[in-house]
Design an enzyme around this catalytic site. Structure first.
Site, PDB file in Angstrom:
ATOM      1  CE  LYS A 187     -12.551  24.484  12.580  1.00 24.53           C
ATOM      2  NZ  LYS A 187     -13.884  23.850  12.716  1.00 24.53           N
ATOM      3  N   PRO A 188     -12.580  21.742  16.551  1.00 23.85           N
ATOM      4  CG  PRO A 188     -14.466  21.182  17.951  1.00 23.85           C
ATOM      5  CD  PRO A 188     -13.423  22.259  17.858  1.00 23.85           C
ATOM      6  CG  LEU A 255       7.864  32.721   8.127  1.00 21.13           C
ATOM      7  CD1 LEU A 255       9.088  33.623   8.490  1.00 21.13           C
ATOM      8  CD2 LEU A 255       8.578  31.604   7.345  1.00 21.13           C
ATOM      9  CD  GLU A 261      -0.747  13.092  10.293  1.00 21.88           C
ATOM     10  OE1 GLU A 261      -0.813  12.704   9.309  1.00 21.88           O
ATOM     11  OE2 GLU A 261       0.333  13.230  10.962  1.00 21.88           O
ATOM     12  N   GLY A 263      -5.620  13.563   3.534  1.00 17.25           N
ATOM     13  CA  GLY A 263      -6.502  12.267   2.900  1.00 17.25           C
ATOM     14  C   GLY A 263      -5.408  11.201   2.527  1.00 17.25           C
ATOM     15  CB  CYS A 295      -7.241   9.226   6.714  1.00 19.15           C
ATOM     16  SG  CYS A 295      -6.847   8.901   8.370  1.00 19.15           S
ATOM     17  CD  GLU A 391      -9.538  10.861   1.605  1.00 15.48           C
ATOM     18  OE1 GLU A 391      -9.902  12.153   1.524  1.00 15.48           O
ATOM     19  OE2 GLU A 391      -9.042  10.254   2.493  1.00 15.48           O
ATOM     20  N   GLY A 464       0.074  14.790   3.313  1.00 16.10           N
ATOM     21  CA  GLY A 464       0.650  15.577   4.159  1.00 16.10           C
ATOM     22  C   GLY A 464       2.039  15.039   4.783  1.00 16.10           C
TER      23      GLY A 464
HETATM   24  P1  NAD Z   1     -11.970  19.118   5.945  1.00 13.27           P
HETATM   25  O1  NAD Z   1     -10.729  19.316   5.392  1.00 13.27           O
HETATM   26  O2  NAD Z   1     -13.262  19.663   5.346  1.00 13.27           O
HETATM   27  O3  NAD Z   1     -11.828  19.848   7.423  1.00 13.27           O
HETATM   28  C1  NAD Z   1     -10.933  19.451   8.218  1.00 13.27           C
HETATM   29  C2  NAD Z   1     -11.360  20.797   9.500  1.00 13.27           C
HETATM   30  O4  NAD Z   1     -10.617  22.012   8.826  1.00 13.27           O
HETATM   31  C3  NAD Z   1     -12.566  21.050  10.026  1.00 13.27           C
HETATM   32  O5  NAD Z   1     -12.459  21.230  11.343  1.00 13.27           O
HETATM   33  C4  NAD Z   1     -12.891  22.283   9.172  1.00 13.27           C
HETATM   34  O6  NAD Z   1     -13.926  23.002   9.925  1.00 13.27           O
HETATM   35  C5  NAD Z   1     -11.730  23.052   9.296  1.00 13.27           C
HETATM   36  N1  NAD Z   1     -11.460  23.831   7.864  1.00 13.27           N
HETATM   37  C6  NAD Z   1     -12.188  23.922   6.600  1.00 13.27           C
HETATM   38  N2  NAD Z   1     -11.736  24.815   5.951  1.00 13.27           N
HETATM   39  C7  NAD Z   1     -10.650  25.457   6.343  1.00 13.27           C
HETATM   40  C8  NAD Z   1      -9.867  26.466   6.377  1.00 13.27           C
HETATM   41  N3  NAD Z   1      -9.762  27.129   4.830  1.00 13.27           N
HETATM   42  N4  NAD Z   1      -8.754  26.709   7.246  1.00 13.27           N
HETATM   43  C9  NAD Z   1      -8.756  26.244   8.301  1.00 13.27           C
HETATM   44  N5  NAD Z   1      -9.558  25.296   8.650  1.00 13.27           N
HETATM   45  C10 NAD Z   1     -10.625  24.726   7.960  1.00 13.27           C
HETATM   46  O7  NAD Z   1     -11.922  17.533   6.369  1.00 13.27           O
HETATM   47  P2  NAD Z   1     -13.128  16.603   6.810  1.00 13.27           P
HETATM   48  O8  NAD Z   1     -14.201  16.401   5.864  1.00 13.27           O
HETATM   49  O9  NAD Z   1     -13.373  17.142   8.258  1.00 13.27           O
HETATM   50  O10 NAD Z   1     -12.207  15.295   7.171  1.00 13.27           O
HETATM   51  C11 NAD Z   1     -12.064  14.377   6.010  1.00 13.27           C
HETATM   52  C12 NAD Z   1     -10.733  14.265   5.494  1.00 13.27           C
HETATM   53  O11 NAD Z   1      -9.654  14.175   6.564  1.00 13.27           O
HETATM   54  C13 NAD Z   1     -10.714  13.184   4.697  1.00 13.27           C
HETATM   55  O12 NAD Z   1      -9.796  13.678   3.450  1.00 13.27           O
HETATM   56  C14 NAD Z   1      -9.440  12.291   5.411  1.00 13.27           C
HETATM   57  O13 NAD Z   1      -8.753  11.592   4.842  1.00 13.27           O
HETATM   58  C15 NAD Z   1      -8.647  13.293   6.296  1.00 13.27           C
HETATM   59  N6  NAD Z   1      -8.304  12.720   7.387  1.00 13.27           N
HETATM   60  C16 NAD Z   1      -6.908  12.683   7.509  1.00 13.27           C
HETATM   61  C17 NAD Z   1      -6.220  11.933   8.854  1.00 13.27           C
HETATM   62  C18 NAD Z   1      -4.869  11.532   8.814  1.00 13.27           C
HETATM   63  O14 NAD Z   1      -4.316  11.325   9.828  1.00 13.27           O
HETATM   64  N7  NAD Z   1      -3.960  11.752   7.649  1.00 13.27           N
HETATM   65  C19 NAD Z   1      -7.049  11.465   9.700  1.00 13.27           C
HETATM   66  C20 NAD Z   1      -8.501  11.542   9.744  1.00 13.27           C
HETATM   67  C21 NAD Z   1      -8.992  12.238   8.469  1.00 13.27           C
END
Ligand code: NAD
Length: 488
Positions: A187-188, A255, A261, A263, A295, A391, A464
């Site tokens: 799911k992108p 479970l 991964e 913020g 991130c 962040e 994470g």
């Molecule tokens: P987000 O958490 O808003 O969304 C991420 C994904 O989760 C999306 O596909 C979204 O549709 C889905 N989602 C949203 N609510 C959900 C739920 N309740 N249950 C399951 N899935 C759900 O993040 P974003 O705004 O797309 O991305 C930015 C964030 O990602 C920043 O905090 C960034 O630091 C983090 N990030 C971390 C890494 C890493 O490797 N640690 C890499 C890239 C981005």
């Protein structure tokens, strides 16, 4: 117009469908979502807006493919050949994928060509090579038995990815998950689904059996349904810490093992003994790369007092010179934020900096439409400020002074996050000493953003847990079974 000023053509994109069981499908309720070009705020295309019913269909397809053994029962070398073909197809379609990613995310084309597309190809090629390393071991137990371990796939993996590195972050999940023999429902992010759908077609072309990779475009509802589905055996999530916490809670309730991964709030420490000019260049790249939507961005700069004023002067002078503009124009380094909510969030932190009376320097506002936010440096910030603790996820850098190595480490470690960190120094002993003390999954010395598919990354604390890249990521997608044959 010179070559330097050239603006490359934007691709036109056909409406996108879900990808389930090896073929495109509309959402069960017919819903679609409009995808915007962040640089122009214009509609680019629509994609199917999947929900819980579509996730259920995708999980059924992935479950059937997992249970049939069509993929997990294939020799690892044969699975590796499919992944190697995927890597080759990415390279063959490099320019198309780079433009699609730039259009969808607003990333400068220079970077999608140089970084996103080659890194995704390298990731599939690397895990294709690691297929041969999936092996158990014979043991010599103290009981009369022939005993060995097997490394087996979990089964169905639910992969959820964020908006900022769609191609790379799907590759860091799909490549190890698939080479290990799992099937996947991906799911992108709802804002940036275009390359995920194109990749599903390329996987098909590479010979991946139907049902092994399914892509459901959609928002939080689709993500929630995937995490809650008891037929999913492993969740791999990248996104914000707030959503990651709810994903980990839901997976915990079911479970289901989970990798999260999340913020970051990377601290970049400049010691007075550093090559200060080089360190300033590094500091700028560390916070503007990917328009700060990274991130692992170096979004906090800690500077030892003797060089603090000089560093702040150089940075405040530099903000106006970072090339901001159309991602499709040559020379653009910073593009728009990925969407209007991201722009509003970044601007709210810049306003907070101004209201707090911190020393603030912003580059020029972008002249034109799109979700741009100005490149900004905020100096003299308190450690407790939300600008330091939260962040921002945009091209905003905070700068703080420190006096001792201990103070620098305490400040660097003084947020709830622990993803990336770096230090700039010419003192070799200090480099090793401080690298060991920084609370982060990856530490850079005399640089920033040095990333390689062989080197794992991941978080501690609010960033994470679990690791991506390297052999460590393959372990995330395998579990161990013991087999004992009674010889008594
Ligand atoms: P987000 O958490 O808003 O969304 C991420 C994904 O989760 C999306 O596909 C979204 O549709 C889905 N989602 C949203 N609510 C959900 C739920 N309740 N249950 C399951 N899935 C759900 O993040 P974003 O705004 O797309 O991305 C930015 C964030 O990602 C920043 O905090 C960034 O630091 C983090 N990030 C971390 C890494 C890493 O490797 N640690 C890499 C890239 C981005």
């Amino acid at each position: 117009m010179t070559d330097q000023d050239a603006t490359h053509a934007r691709p036109s994109v056909a409406p996108g469908a879900l990808w389930i069981g090896g073929r495109p499908a509309a959402a069960a309720d017919g819903a679609t979502r409009t995808i915007l070009d962040p640089a122009t705020a214009q509609a680019v295309t629509t994609v199917a807006d999947g929900g819980a019913a579509d996730v259920a269909l995708a999980v059924v397809a992935a479950r059937a493919a997992a249970d049939s053994g069509v993929w997990s029962g294939m020799a690892p070398r044969a699975r590796a050949e499919v992944l190697a073909r995927v890597a080759a197809l990415i390279r063959e379609h490099a320019e198309e994928l780079a433009r699609l990613e730039s259009l969808d995310v607003g990333k400068p084309l220079m970077f999608t060509r140089m970084i996103d597309v080659p890194t995704a190809a390298d990731t599939y090629a690397y895990y294709a090579q690691l297929a041969a390393s999936i092996e158990g071991s014979a043991r010599t137990p103290s009981i009369p038995a022939f005993a060995y371990t097997r490394r087996e796939p979990h089964g169905v993996v639910g992969a959820i990815t964020p908006f900022n590195f769609p191609l790379i972050l799907s590759a860091t999940k799909l490549a190890p998950a698939l080479v290990a023999g799992n099937t996947v429902v991906h799911k992108p992010a709802e804002e940036t689904p275009l390359t995920a759908l194109r990749m599903a077609e390329l996987f098909h072309e590479a010979g991946l059996p139907d049902g092994v990779l399914n892509v459901v475009t959609g928002g939080a509802d689709a993500g929630r349904a995937l995490v809650a589905d008891p037929r999913v055996d492993k969740i791999a999530f990248t996104g914000s810490s707030a959503v990651g916490r709810s994903v980990a809670q839901a997976a915990g309730a079911a479970l289901t093992p989970v990798l999260v991964e999340l913020g970051g709030k990377g601290a970049n420490v400049i010691f007075a003994d550093a090559d200060v000019e080089a360190a300033i260049g590094t500091a700028i790249n560390a916070f503007v790369f990917n328009t700060g939507q990274f991130c692992m961005a170096g979004s906090r700069l800690l500077v030892e007092r003797p060089v603090y004023d000089a560093v702040v002067e150089a940075l405040t002078g530099a903000v106006g010179h970072v090339p901001v503009g159309d991602p499709f124009a040559d020379g653009t380094v910073v593009g728009p934020m990925a969407g209007p909510t991201h722009e509003a969030k970044v601007r709210s932190y810049i306003e907070l900096a101004a209201e707090s009376g911190y020393r603030l320097a912003s580059g020029p506002e972008h002249d034109g439409p799109g979700f741009f936010a100005p490149v900004t440096v905020v100096a003299g910030v308190d450690q407790a400020s939300p600008l330091v603790q939260e962040e921002v996820f945009g091209p905003v850098l905070t700068v703080q002074a420190f006096d001792t190595e201990d103070e620098a480490v305490a400040m660097a470690n003084g947020t709830p996050y622990g993803l990336s960190a770096g230090l700039q120094t010419t003192n070799l002993a200090r480099a090793h000493r401080v690298a060991a003390r920084l609370r982060a999954g990856i530490v850079w010395v005399n640089g920033w953003s040095l990333l390689d598919v062989q080197m794992p990354f991941g978080g501690t604390g609010r960033s994470g847990y679990g690791r991506e890249n390297g052999p460590e990521a393959l372990d995330e997608y395998l579990r161990t079974k013991s087999v004992l044959i009674d010889l008594g």
